[in-house]
Design an enzyme around this catalytic site. Structure first.
Site, short mmCIF file in Angstrom:
data_model
loop_
_atom_site.label_atom_id
_atom_site.label_comp_id
_atom_site.label_asym_id
_atom_site.label_seq_id
_atom_site.Cartn_x
_atom_site.Cartn_y
_atom_site.Cartn_z
N TYR A 1 39.55 2.86 5.81
CA TYR A 1 40.15 2.38 7.07
C TYR A 1 39.22 1.36 7.72
CZ TYR A 1 41.78 2.76 11.97
OH TYR A 1 42.23 2.50 13.24
N ASP B 1 59.15 -1.20 6.15
CA ASP B 1 57.82 -0.79 5.69
C ASP B 1 57.00 -2.07 5.51
OD1 ASP B 1 55.55 0.00 4.17
OD2 ASP B 1 56.65 1.77 3.50
N VAL B 2 55.84 -2.13 6.15
CA VAL B 2 55.04 -3.37 6.14
C VAL B 2 54.58 -3.76 4.74
CG1 VAL B 2 54.23 -3.08 8.51
CG2 VAL B 2 52.88 -2.12 6.63
N THR C 1 46.30 9.15 20.24
CA THR C 1 47.57 8.88 19.56
C THR C 1 47.61 9.77 18.31
OG1 THR C 1 46.62 7.21 18.11
CG2 THR C 1 47.47 6.42 20.24
N ASP D 1 59.20 -0.70 12.59
CA ASP D 1 58.35 0.43 12.17
C ASP D 1 59.02 1.11 10.98
OD1 ASP D 1 56.07 2.13 14.04
OD2 ASP D 1 56.96 3.19 12.32
N LYS E 1 40.00 -2.65 8.27
CA LYS E 1 40.01 -3.23 9.61
C LYS E 1 39.02 -4.40 9.70
CE LYS E 1 43.05 -0.60 11.72
NZ LYS E 1 44.31 -1.17 12.25
#
Ligand SMILES: NC(=O)c1ccc[n+]([C@@H]2O[C@H](COP(=O)([O-])OP(=O)(O)OC[C@H]3O[C@@H](n4cnc5c(N)ncnc54)[C@H](O)[C@@H]3O)[C@@H](O)[C@H]2O)c1
Length: 269
Positions: free
Chosen positions: A159, A64-65, A194, A38, A163
């Protein structure tokens, strides 16, 4: 149910919080070693807590992705330290932080970062682990997408689009990895409490005149009751239960699929 995951190694990208962390715990409960990765500095502490509560081997890695070289170093280090990397879960994600209804409430400049984290990060992850998965000729990849991918979300269009693209990449990857007996699937959660989900409410809240603002519990709770036939929130553990099942040999003929864990919000034939 014995899911036969003991002795396997699971890597959870976006594993320091929420759904990713719950998935890490579910793998650990099944006896797998777990690497949480993460960008949050809390990831090492979360991995330590997981090792203590489950008595399994864990590690926390800050990455970091969006940084492909960093993701490659992650993949190589997991295999050199743990000897293998069997189950790769992509659970990192972020929203724009703005209320995107109508879509022109956002600016085109809001899009690239959201596409990078929610889509390109998953592509980086798949590329980074591909040499190890194909060499091992076994394993699974799981993408955490969203019901927003299937409905054209009116709260956060970039977003939602990211997705949706992630589901398409899941199909591509599932086809390419199939010859190596590596299965690739996606889970679309519905609504899970979350920090990310709270961010959707926050963006709505901040865009409202003070007299029409409502609390998270009130606004989001009403939405859940309206849109999900089961009328209740999903929990991180609901998503995690599906994640470990999909990784297990019990699911050995399931690949390229999208599983909605959403209380029935989206239904297909
Ligand atoms: N909560 C929901 O209602 C819901 C619904 C549908 C889908 N999802 C998806 O589930 C996944 C998990 O989200 P969550 O709800 O648990 O949110 P969360 O905010 O609790 O967890 C997201 C994690 O991703 C990490 N992350 C974000 N950007 C990163 C980056 N650039 N590099 C590395 N790590 C990064 C964060 O640090 C965090 O630990 C996400 O993909 C999200 O889109 C959530």
């Amino acid at each position: 149910m014995n899911l036969q995951l003991t002795d396997s190694v699971a890597v959870i990208v976006g594993g320091a919080s929420g759904i990713g962390l719950a998935i890490g715990k579910a793998f650990a409960d099944e006896g797998a070693a777990v690497v949480l990765a993460d960008r949050s500095a809390a990831v090492a502490e979360r991995a330590g807590e997981l090792a203590q509560s489950t008595r399994t081997r864990t590690a926390g890695r800050m990455v970091d992705v969006v940084d492909y070289e960093g993701m490659r170093r992650l993949a190589d280090s997991v295999v050199s330290e743990f000897g293998r990397a069997d189950h790769i879960v992509y659970a990192a994600g972020m929203g724009s932080g703005k209320f995107g209804f109508p879509f022109w409430n956002l600016s085109p400049s809001d899009w690239p970062r959201i596409l990078e984290v929610n889509l390109v990060g998953a592509v980086n992850t798949a590329h980074a682990f591909a040499p190890h998965l194909t060499a091992a000729r076994r394993g699974t990849v799981l993408m955490i997408s969203s019901v927003a991918a299937q409905i054209g979300s009116q709260t956060d269009p970039p977003y939602s689009a990211a997705k949706a693209a992630l589901l398409n990449f899941t199909h591509c990857a599932a086809k390419d990895f199939a010859a190596y007996d590596v299965r690739v699937n996606a889970i679309c959660p519905g609504m899970v409490q979350t920090p990310l989900n709270r961010g959707v409410w926050q963006a709505w809240h901040d865009s409202q005149p003070p007299d029409t603002r409502r609390s998270y519990e009130d606004w989001a709770g009403e939405k859940v009751r309206k849109i999900a036939p089961l009328g209740r929130w999903q929990t991180p553990e609901d998503i995690a239960a599906m994640a470990v099942f999909l990784a297990s040999p019990r699911a050995n003929n399931i690949t390229g699929q999208t599983l909605n864990v959403d209380g029935g919000q989206v239904m297909h034939c």
